[in-house]
Design a protein around this motif. Structure first.
Motif, PDB file in Angstrom:
ATOM      1  N   SER A   1       0.846  -1.192   0.000  1.00 42.02           N
ATOM      2  CA  SER A   1       0.000   0.000   0.000  1.00 42.02           C
ATOM      3  C   SER A   1       0.880   1.240   0.000  1.00 42.02           C
ATOM      4  O   SER A   1       1.902   1.301   0.689  1.00 42.02           O
ATOM      5  CB  SER A   1      -0.910   0.019   1.232  1.00 42.02           C
ATOM      6  N   ILE A   2       0.473   2.221  -0.777  1.00 40.11           N
ATOM      7  CA  ILE A   2       1.205   3.485  -0.862  1.00 40.11           C
ATOM      8  C   ILE A   2       0.271   4.588  -0.414  1.00 40.11           C
ATOM      9  O   ILE A   2      -0.818   4.764  -0.973  1.00 40.11           O
ATOM     10  CB  ILE A   2       1.706   3.752  -2.286  1.00 40.11           C
TER      11      ILE A   2
ATOM     12  N   VAL B   1      -5.130  -3.729  -8.493  1.00 41.13           N
ATOM     13  CA  VAL B   1      -4.582  -3.485  -9.816  1.00 41.13           C
ATOM     14  C   VAL B   1      -4.454  -1.980 -10.015  1.00 41.13           C
ATOM     15  O   VAL B   1      -5.425  -1.238  -9.834  1.00 41.13           O
ATOM     16  CB  VAL B   1      -5.463  -4.106 -10.914  1.00 41.13           C
ATOM     17  N   VAL B   2      -3.282  -1.517 -10.369  1.00 46.83           N
ATOM     18  CA  VAL B   2      -3.014  -0.084 -10.493  1.00 46.83           C
ATOM     19  C   VAL B   2      -3.727   0.466 -11.725  1.00 46.83           C
ATOM     20  O   VAL B   2      -3.541  -0.045 -12.840  1.00 46.83           O
ATOM     21  CB  VAL B   2      -1.500   0.182 -10.591  1.00 46.83           C
ATOM     22  N   THR B   3      -4.554   1.480 -11.524  1.00 46.43           N
ATOM     23  CA  THR B   3      -5.247   2.134 -12.632  1.00 46.43           C
ATOM     24  C   THR B   3      -4.393   3.273 -13.177  1.00 46.43           C
ATOM     25  O   THR B   3      -3.408   3.689 -12.553  1.00 46.43           O
ATOM     26  CB  THR B   3      -6.599   2.679 -12.173  1.00 46.43           C
ATOM     27  N   LYS B   4      -4.817   3.786 -14.338  1.00 47.64           N
ATOM     28  CA  LYS B   4      -4.097   4.908 -14.933  1.00 47.64           C
ATOM     29  C   LYS B   4      -4.170   6.145 -14.049  1.00 47.64           C
ATOM     30  O   LYS B   4      -3.196   6.894 -13.930  1.00 47.64           O
ATOM     31  CB  LYS B   4      -4.659   5.215 -16.317  1.00 47.64           C
TER      32      LYS B   4
ATOM     33  N   VAL C   1      -2.753   3.667  -3.542  1.00 45.95           N
ATOM     34  CA  VAL C   1      -2.880   2.298  -4.047  1.00 45.95           C
ATOM     35  C   VAL C   1      -2.831   1.354  -2.854  1.00 45.95           C
ATOM     36  O   VAL C   1      -1.928   1.461  -2.017  1.00 45.95           O
ATOM     37  CB  VAL C   1      -1.734   1.953  -5.036  1.00 45.95           C
ATOM     38  N   ALA C   2      -3.799   0.439  -2.766  1.00 50.96           N
ATOM     39  CA  ALA C   2      -3.812  -0.554  -1.699  1.00 50.96           C
ATOM     40  C   ALA C   2      -3.094  -1.811  -2.158  1.00 50.96           C
ATOM     41  O   ALA C   2      -3.087  -2.144  -3.352  1.00 50.96           O
ATOM     42  CB  ALA C   2      -5.240  -0.880  -1.288  1.00 50.96           C
TER      43      ALA C   2
END
Length: 715
Positions: free
Chosen positions: A67-68, A253-256, A248-249
């Motif tokens: 997570s960030i 999945v990282v989105t744009k 981001v958890a």
């Protein structure tokens, strides 16, 4: 004025092999390169402290491994700009009506109606002639039908035509006519003529003239449109990415959009955002610019000497390296290790080798960099706690070195620095309690106490190296050189006791005089101890060491001159052999300058039998005194010898002698190459007179013992 024959010969060249080095010492280009070099090193050392943690393995479509969280509140630039642009697009185009253009068109219409009747009233002309004349005065591209209708207008209709035309033109232009709507606005004329009582020719004329006068007078106002759009943009509140928001958890999945936010926060790619790199470079430039400005304006002697500048910047870099090493140990377990930052190392070295005020100024700069080194998060640029403790620690250590007398004083200064750090840390904890239990406080106090001692140990270790490498004189080094057990002073005492005693008195005179004018009194005293060490090569040729006959009585004045003059050069060479620092060597070489040996010069003239004797041959070769301390030692040396020759020294006679010696040296140009002022020369004379009064004070004459028949010595 001396003629060419009596000018002194050039002094012996002491350091020809250092000629290139001497040019480097004052080179502005070299000085700039030194500061640029320090800036580059500081940049490399601090780069990892101010740039955010990087996640180069993240990309859109990939699963986040952790997570960030946003460490700061930051404006979401793209989202904010999108909303603001939408608000700006909602603002329509803005137009402005040209009122002056409407007035001009109405005036043109009036002029036409004033001109037409004049040409139609002539009964002698035919309609064809009238039309020809009207075409000349009405160059509006009107049709032939218009002119044919015009000549058929009845006289009684002109007033109504004028009024109706003017009203319609004013009405249409007042509402504004855009270029794209021109034909539509002209069609309004037809609707206005429906209810008119004018005849057909008159109605046609009014219609054509009015349509001609209706022109575009409403134009696009770009400035007003842009201002309204800017106002609409400004009315939109920025959309923030708040501190603590999960960008981001882990496992997502990282989105744009998330990728974009990470990029804006500086988490992605070392080279994606040049702003942190540029900001760090500018900050270092500002800090070093402040350092250079302080040195230039308040310590010009350091600024102009690139050797001293190199030493200052080396100390600065050494302190920065020490902070970097300590910062490598900062982690969650030892989060407050920054209180051990060796800022006091730099301030103590600068105070000992250069100047106390410069050390205090550097303490401020060390505090700035310490706050950057030990920020507990890469997005927090400056932690004021570590900056403040470093400043207090460094300043306290510098103050504690005032009046230092031995190397143990450095350790005491370290303890003083540790105490100041502990008190500051305790005060900060009371004002802004840190997270965690009392263990964090004890840990912080321990690091603060260790910091000062650690800096003192490093200072003792590095001081001698800086003194040797840069040929600098700290007060400690001078005190060590003044020790009577030094081999050269022991040699002077044993082989030339008279010269040794003379040197001690000269040292007392010179130290007091130097302190009176703000020069380095300790340097003057130690320099005086060594200034005549060259006499140890031929001690019997100097009067203070002669116990019986004078060997000069048996040799020529020229040979005597050569022996006496050589002691300055001999002393310089002996001091260099013993690795005595350069300033003391220079005092030995310069204390006589290019003065004249008057006794042997006059003796040579008396024995010359008319042959020419050049004054220049009986002068010391120099160089003249290049700095205040060398000039002061030279004055004290001459004064001590002269006053000792007085049979009955009284305060008046002593003062007259002192001032005469100084005046003679001044007129002889011996102070031309040092920066002594007339005021300082007066202060030097007063100080020397006061010191001499204590040395050559009056003695009580004891009566003779009538029984023993001899004088009684005082106890």
């Amino acid at each position: 004025m001396m003629n060419e024959e009596t000018k002194p010969k050039p002094g012996f060249t002491l350091r020809k092999r250092f000629r290139l080095s001497d040019r480097w010492k004052t080179s502005r280009r070299a000085r700039l390169l030194l500061y640029l070099g320090l800036g580059a090193f500081c940049y490399l050392l601090l780069m990892g402290q101010v740039l955010p943690q990087q996640y180069n393995d993240i990309s859109p479509g990939k699963v986040a491994k952790e997570s960030i969280v946003s460490p700061v509140t930051k404006v979401d630039q793209k989202a904010t700009e999108k909303v603001r642009e939408k608000a700006a697009q909602s603002v329509g185009k803005q137009y402005r009506i040209d009122e002056q253009l409407a007035d001009r068109q109405v005036k043109r219409l009036e002029n036409i109606f004033n001109e037409i009747p004049n040409h139609l009233s002539d009964k002698d002309k035919s309609d064809k002639e009238k039309i020809a004349n009207l075409k000349e005065v009405l160059p509006y591209g009107l049709s032939d039908e218009f002119y044919q209708k015009l000549v058929k207008v009845k006289d009684g209709e002109w007033t109504e035509m004028r009024i109706l035309s003017r009203e319609m033109v004013q009405e249409v232009l007042a509402d504004g006519v855009r270029k794209n709507d021109l034909e539509k606005e002209r069609d309004r004329v037809d609707r206005g003529l429906v209810t008119s009582s004018l005849g057909s020719p008159a109605r046609y004329v009014v219609r054509e003239l009015t349509r001609q006068m209706i022109v575009p007078n409403e134009f696009y106002d770009k400035n007003r449109t842009e201002k309204l759009k800017d106002a609409a943009r400004d009315s939109v509140e920025p959309i923030p990415i708040r501190k603590g928001d999960v960008i981001v958890a882990a496992g997502d999945v990282v989105t744009k959009d998330q990728y974009r936010k990470l990029k804006e926060l500086g988490f992605l790619g070392r080279y994606t955002d040049p702003a942190p790199y540029l900001g760090l470079a500018l900050l270092i430039a500002v800090v070093l610019g402040l350092l250079a400005s302080f040195v230039r304006w308040f310590r010009p002697e350091v600024y102009r000497d690139n050797v001293k500048t190199t030493m200052l910047l080396s100390v600065f870099l050494l302190t920065m390296l020490g902070m970097k090493v300590i910062s490598l140990g900062q982690n969650l377990e030892w989060s407050t290790v920054g209180y051990m930052a060796p800022a006091a190392l730099g301030t103590m070295l600068i105070a000992l080798l250069l100047d106390l005020q410069l050390a205090l100024w550097c303490a401020i700069l060390f505090g700035v960099f310490s706050g950057m080194y030990f920020n507990e998060g890469s997005h927090v640029l400056f932690d004021f706690r570590y900056g403040l403790v470093s400043f207090v620690s460094g300043s306290a250590a510098a103050f504690a070195l005032s009046g230092v007398r031995n190397r143990l004083s450095i350790f005491r200064a370290g303890l003083f620095s540790s105490g100041a750090s502990v008190l500051t840390i305790a005060a900060l904890y009371a004002l802004v309690p840190v997270d965690g239990d009392g263990w964090i406080l004890l840990q912080s106090l321990g690091f603060g106490a260790a910091g000062g001692i650690f800096s003192a140990v490093l200072t003792i270790g590095f001081l001698q190296h800086f003194e040797t490498v840069f040929d600098m004189l700290s007060p400690l080094r001078l005190l060590e050189l003044s020790n009577p057990n030094h081999p050269l002073l022991r040699k002077l005492l044993i082989e030339t006791p008279g010269t040794y005693h003379h040197s001690v008195i000269v040292g007392n005179l010179a130290e007091a005089a130097a302190e009176a004018v703000g020069a380095n009194g300790l340097l003057c005293r130690v320099g005086a101890y060594y200034h005549d060490v060259g006499k140890t090569k031929r001690p019997q040729f100097f009067i203070e060491n002669q116990m019986a006959e004078n060997p000069h009585d048996k040799i020529s004045p020229n040979l005597s001159k050569s022996i006496i003059i050589s002691h300055a050069k001999d002393g310089y060479e002996m001091l260099r052999e013993y690795n005595i620092p350069t300033p003391i060597c220079d005092i030995a070489a310069q204390h006589h300058g290019t003065t004249l040996l008057k006794y042997f010069y006059h003796q040579a003239r008396e024995q010359s039998d008319g042959a020419q004797v050049l004054e220049a041959d009986y002068r010391y070769p120099g160089p003249k005194a290049q700095f205040k301390e060398a000039a002061i030692v030279g004055i004290a040396d001459c004064v001590e010898a002269a006053v000792r020759s007085l049979a009955r020294p009284s305060p008046e006679r002593v003062e007259n002698m002192v001032r005469k010696i100084i005046q003679d040296r001044l007129e002889d140009g011996q102070f031309d190459e040092c920066d002594l002022t007339f005021k300082e020369l007066d202060l030097i004379a007063r100080s020397i007179c006061e010191t001499l009064q204590g040395i050559f004070h009056s003695r009580i004459e004891y009566p003779e013992d009538s029984h023993q028949g001899k004088g009684v010595k005082p106890a």
